[in-house]
Design a protein around this motif. Sequence first.
Motif, PDB file in Angstrom:
ATOM      1  N   GLN A 244       0.809  -1.211   0.000  1.00 26.92           N
ATOM      2  CA  GLN A 244       0.000   0.000   0.000  1.00 26.92           C
ATOM      3  C   GLN A 244       0.847   1.268   0.000  1.00 26.92           C
ATOM      4  O   GLN A 244       0.356   2.340  -0.347  1.00 26.92           O
ATOM      5  CB  GLN A 244      -0.912   0.000   1.236  1.00 26.92           C
ATOM      6  N   THR A 245       2.087   1.154   0.374  1.00 30.08           N
ATOM      7  CA  THR A 245       2.943   2.337   0.407  1.00 30.08           C
ATOM      8  C   THR A 245       3.237   2.839  -1.004  1.00 30.08           C
ATOM      9  O   THR A 245       3.216   4.050  -1.270  1.00 30.08           O
ATOM     10  CB  THR A 245       4.256   2.018   1.134  1.00 30.08           C
TER      11      THR A 245
ATOM     12  N   PRO B  74      -1.166   2.361  -3.452  1.00 34.37           N
ATOM     13  CA  PRO B  74      -2.396   2.348  -2.648  1.00 34.37           C
ATOM     14  C   PRO B  74      -3.630   2.162  -3.529  1.00 34.37           C
ATOM     15  O   PRO B  74      -3.650   2.558  -4.693  1.00 34.37           O
ATOM     16  CB  PRO B  74      -2.381   3.720  -1.974  1.00 34.37           C
TER      17      PRO B  74
ATOM     18  N   SER C 245      -7.695   2.628  -4.498  1.00 37.13           N
ATOM     19  CA  SER C 245      -8.726   3.657  -4.354  1.00 37.13           C
ATOM     20  C   SER C 245      -9.898   3.170  -3.520  1.00 37.13           C
ATOM     21  O   SER C 245     -10.653   3.969  -2.968  1.00 37.13           O
ATOM     22  CB  SER C 245      -9.227   4.091  -5.739  1.00 37.13           C
TER      23      SER C 245
ATOM     24  N   GLY D  31      -9.936   4.352   0.016  1.00 34.11           N
ATOM     25  CA  GLY D  31     -10.070   5.781   0.263  1.00 34.11           C
ATOM     26  C   GLY D  31      -8.937   6.641  -0.243  1.00 34.11           C
ATOM     27  O   GLY D  31      -8.873   7.821   0.103  1.00 34.11           O
ATOM     28  N   TYR D  32      -8.055   6.091  -1.067  1.00 34.41           N
ATOM     29  CA  TYR D  32      -6.932   6.889  -1.578  1.00 34.41           C
ATOM     30  C   TYR D  32      -7.044   6.977  -3.088  1.00 34.41           C
ATOM     31  O   TYR D  32      -7.171   5.956  -3.772  1.00 34.41           O
ATOM     32  CB  TYR D  32      -5.593   6.247  -1.203  1.00 34.41           C
TER      33      TYR D  32
ATOM     34  N   PRO E 132      -4.865   8.477  -6.069  1.00 35.61           N
ATOM     35  CA  PRO E 132      -3.579   9.118  -6.379  1.00 35.61           C
ATOM     36  C   PRO E 132      -3.663  10.196  -7.449  1.00 35.61           C
ATOM     37  O   PRO E 132      -2.775  11.029  -7.540  1.00 35.61           O
ATOM     38  CB  PRO E 132      -2.711   7.938  -6.854  1.00 35.61           C
TER      39      PRO E 132
END
Length: 261
Positions: free
Chosen positions: A183-184, A187, A189, A192-193, A195
């Motif tokens: 995930q680093t 990540p 979506s 909740g991320y 990019p």
Amino acid sequence: TLGTQTDYRDGEAQTDPYSPEYVVPSGSVPELLTLATLTWGRGLPAGLVEVEMIERAREKRAWEATLPAMDNASHIAERRKMMEDMERKEWAFREQEIEKLQEVRLEVLKKLLRRREENQNELDAKRLDDHWQNHQKAKEEKIKKIQHDCALMLRKLIAKRKNVMGKLERRDIIKEYTDFASQTYAPLSRIGYFPDNHSERYVVKNFYLNTFAGLCELEASLPDSVTRVEIKAPKPKYTTTKTGFIKRSARLEVELAQVHQ
């Protein structure tokens, strides 16, 4: 010598053919007067049906001329018999005309029924096609939902399998940074991320690179050694020493050239 142009074509201004007035002499009955009921567009110009009607009228006039006089009983009986025969012929002819008219009407009715059947078949085929398309769309949506639910359940099972005992696991930062699929680095979506959001803030915006005036100013501030390139000619390699001996490297190059040849 003058020409005129009207707003109408000759076909639009054309009237019915001219029929002149006529006078019938006394004591004469012209055969042409039997066609007085025919007018332009209603029997004229004459076709096959009108010609047959004229021939029948001629035959009837010839038959009327052969009828015996009504001066005695024998002539009356013969006249009655001839009239009955002619009436039977007229009824037979009328029946034939009715049969022809019925056949024409039957053909028209068959064509209309055939056309209605074709239209109904096309409508039924279109309706079935629409119904099939709707079923296919519902089927695809159902399959897509099943696949989505399957992937969701598989992720849940994998997550449960990682922690079978139900113990809390601490975050291993070293493992996350050594794994480029973690995930680093990548990540998701769905957690909740996103990019791609606010990606424009990482774009470098520089006055000296994005504008013509900045480029001119940047070029003027650079030294001449950057814009004016000076090329120095390479110095030749000396194969002999100051005392006149040939260097060992030169001898090796000559021997390699001979071997290559």
